[in-house]
Design an enzyme around this catalytic site. Structure first.
Site, PDB file in Angstrom:
ATOM      1  N   ASP A 144      39.033  43.435  36.597  1.00 49.80           N
ATOM      2  CA  ASP A 144      38.560  42.968  35.281  1.00 49.80           C
ATOM      3  C   ASP A 144      38.171  41.499  35.322  1.00 49.80           C
ATOM      4  O   ASP A 144      37.196  41.074  34.716  1.00 49.80           O
ATOM      5  CB  ASP A 144      39.643  43.200  34.221  1.00 49.80           C
ATOM      6  N   ASP A 198      44.438  41.406  36.231  1.00 52.43           N
ATOM      7  CA  ASP A 198      43.731  42.545  36.828  1.00 52.43           C
ATOM      8  C   ASP A 198      42.512  42.026  37.585  1.00 52.43           C
ATOM      9  O   ASP A 198      41.557  41.532  36.978  1.00 52.43           O
ATOM     10  CB  ASP A 198      43.293  43.531  35.732  1.00 52.43           C
ATOM     11  N   THR A 208      50.711  56.503  35.305  1.00 51.29           N
ATOM     12  CA  THR A 208      51.515  56.917  36.476  1.00 51.29           C
ATOM     13  C   THR A 208      51.439  55.902  37.615  1.00 51.29           C
ATOM     14  O   THR A 208      52.201  55.960  38.559  1.00 51.29           O
ATOM     15  CB  THR A 208      50.974  58.259  37.033  1.00 51.29           C
ATOM     16  N   ARG A 210      43.777  52.974  39.650  1.00 45.74           N
ATOM     17  CA  ARG A 210      45.219  53.246  39.517  1.00 45.74           C
ATOM     18  C   ARG A 210      45.444  53.777  38.108  1.00 45.74           C
ATOM     19  O   ARG A 210      45.140  53.096  37.141  1.00 45.74           O
ATOM     20  CB  ARG A 210      45.937  51.913  39.694  1.00 45.74           C
TER      21      ARG A 210
HETATM   22  O1  PRP Z   1      48.799  48.611  44.932  1.00 47.40           O
HETATM   23  P1  PRP Z   1      48.456  49.358  43.665  1.00 47.40           P
HETATM   24  O2  PRP Z   1      49.637  49.582  42.756  1.00 47.40           O
HETATM   25  O3  PRP Z   1      47.656  50.598  43.917  1.00 47.40           O
HETATM   26  O4  PRP Z   1      47.516  48.377  42.790  1.00 47.40           O
HETATM   27  C1  PRP Z   1      46.487  47.695  43.402  1.00 47.40           C
HETATM   28  C2  PRP Z   1      45.145  48.193  42.889  1.00 47.40           C
HETATM   29  O5  PRP Z   1      45.031  47.954  41.474  1.00 47.40           O
HETATM   30  C3  PRP Z   1      43.816  47.297  41.187  1.00 47.40           C
HETATM   31  O6  PRP Z   1      42.764  48.207  41.061  1.00 47.40           O
HETATM   32  P2  PRP Z   1      42.473  48.963  39.678  1.00 47.40           P
HETATM   33  O7  PRP Z   1      43.150  50.286  39.674  1.00 47.40           O
HETATM   34  O8  PRP Z   1      42.794  48.025  38.550  1.00 47.40           O
HETATM   35  O9  PRP Z   1      40.914  49.236  39.766  1.00 47.40           O
HETATM   36  P3  PRP Z   1      39.762  48.122  39.700  1.00 47.40           P
HETATM   37  O10 PRP Z   1      39.825  47.364  40.988  1.00 47.40           O
HETATM   38  O11 PRP Z   1      38.540  48.950  39.540  1.00 47.40           O
HETATM   39  O12 PRP Z   1      40.073  47.248  38.514  1.00 47.40           O
HETATM   40  C4  PRP Z   1      43.573  46.483  42.424  1.00 47.40           C
HETATM   41  O13 PRP Z   1      42.207  46.152  42.551  1.00 47.40           O
HETATM   42  C5  PRP Z   1      44.046  47.397  43.535  1.00 47.40           C
HETATM   43  O14 PRP Z   1      43.029  48.275  43.942  1.00 47.40           O
HETATM   44  O1  URA Z   2      48.590  42.617  39.530  1.00 46.25           O
HETATM   45  C1  URA Z   2      47.830  43.560  39.762  1.00 46.25           C
HETATM   46  C2  URA Z   2      48.311  44.802  40.199  1.00 46.25           C
HETATM   47  C3  URA Z   2      47.417  45.797  40.434  1.00 46.25           C
HETATM   48  N1  URA Z   2      46.121  45.564  40.264  1.00 46.25           N
HETATM   49  C4  URA Z   2      45.647  44.358  39.850  1.00 46.25           C
HETATM   50  O2  URA Z   2      44.439  44.173  39.714  1.00 46.25           O
HETATM   51  N2  URA Z   2      46.517  43.369  39.601  1.00 46.25           N
HETATM   52 MG    MG Z   3      41.630  46.900  37.941  1.00 48.94          MG
END
Ligand code: PRP
Ligand code: URA
Ligand code: MG
Length: 209
Positions: free
Chosen positions: A203, A200, A108, A104
Site C-alpha cells: 500500500d 503495509d 487468516t 495474505r
Molecule cells: O510473511 P507474511 O505474513 O506472508 O507477510 C508478508 C507479505 O505481506 C505483504 O503482502 P500483502 O499480502 O499485503 O500483499 P501486497 O504486497 O500486494 O500488499 C508483504 O508484501 C508480503 O508479501
Molecule cells: O508489516 C507487514 C507485514 C506484512 N506485510 C506488510 O506489508 N507489512
Molecule cells: Mg500488502
C-alpha cells in the site's frame, strides 16, 4: 539450516529509517525501496563465481575475469516485491524476472496465490526471491514452494524488514534457502504486522489502502 545475513551498511540503515517514517510519501518511499534494493543486491552478489577469459586491450592481450556459473533470476512476490526489481536489475541487467502473485488473507494471514510466471530454464538458474517484508513467513514459504514444484533448486530470499517469527518459519520450511535482510525487527502484532515495521509495504509503494 539456511544462513541469515543482516546487512548493516550505513546507507542501507539510513534509508530503511526513512521508509519506516509514516510521513514519507509514496514517491520518496518508492525511490528509497529502489535504492535499498540496489545496495542489497550489491551485497548479495559478493560471492558470484568468476572465470578468466582473454581480452584484447588497446595495449595488449590480457587475461581478465567475467561472471561465470549459473544465470540469475529475480522473482518478486507481487505486489510489494515489484518495488525492488528495478533496483536489483541495475546491477544484474541480464537476470531474468519471474513473478509470483500472492496476497495474505487479512483474516487468516494465509497466502493466496493468484499468479505465477517463471523463466522456462528454472533448473539452470540461481534465483533471488524478493519481497520487502517477511512477517509470518507464509508468503515467502509459499513462493518458494511454488518455485521448487516447478524445478527451481537454488533459491535465496531477500527482504528489507523481517520479523523473527518469519525468519524462523522460512528456515524451518526451507532450510536450503539463505535469507538476506536489511533490518531484523522485534515481533509481529495481533494483525500480523511487523513491529515497528513500516506498515503495509504494497500500500505504501502503490498509494493504495
Ligand atoms: O510473511 P507474511 O505474513 O506472508 O507477510 C508478508 C507479505 O505481506 C505483504 O503482502 P500483502 O499480502 O499485503 O500483499 P501486497 O504486497 O500486494 O500488499 C508483504 O508484501 C508480503 O508479501
Ligand atoms: O508489516 C507487514 C507485514 C506484512 N506485510 C506488510 O506489508 N507489512
Ligand atoms: Mg500488502
Amino acid at each position: 539450516m539456511g544462513k541469515v545475513y543482516v546487512f548493516d551498511h550505513p546507507l542501507i540503515q539510513h534509508k530503511v529509517t526513512y521508509i519506516r517514517d509514516k510521513s514519507t510519501g509514496t514517491k520518496e518511499f518508492r525511490e528509497l525501496v529502489d535504492e535499498i534494493a540496489t545496495l542489497m543486491a550489491f551485497e548479495i552478489t559478493r560471492d558470484l563465481p568468476l572465470e578468466e577469459i582473454d581480452v584484447e586491450t588497446p595495449v595488449q592481450m590480457a587475461k581478465s575475469k567475467v561472471l561465470a556459473g549459473k544465470k540469475l533470476g529475480v522473482v518478486p512476490i507481487l505486489r510489494a516485491g515489484i518495488g525492488m526489481v528495478d533496483g536489483i536489475l541495475k546491477l544484474i541487467p541480464a537476470a531474468k524476472v519471474g513473478h509470483i502473485g500472492l496476497y495474505r488473507d487479512p483474516v487468516t494471514l494465509q497466502p493466496v496465490e493468484y499468479y505465477l510466471k517463471l523463466p522456462s530454464d528454472v533448473q539452470e538458474r540461481d534465483f533471488i526471491v524478493v519481497d520487502p517484508m517477511l512477517a509470518t513467513g507464509g508468503s515467502a514459504i509459499e513462493a518458494v514452494n511454488s518455485m521448487k514444484k516447478r524445478g527451481a533448486t537454488k533459491i535465496r530470499f531477500m527482504c528489507i524488514i523481517a520479523a523473527p517469527e518469519g525468519v524462523e518459519a522460512l528456515q524451518k520450511a526451507h532450510p536450503d534457502v539463505d535469507i538476506y535482510i536489511a533490518a531484523l525487527d522485534e515481533k509481529l502484532n495481533e494483525k500480523g504486522y511487523i513491529v515497528p515495521g513500516l506498515g503495509d509495504a504494497g500500500d505504501r509503494l502503490f498509494g493504495t489502502k
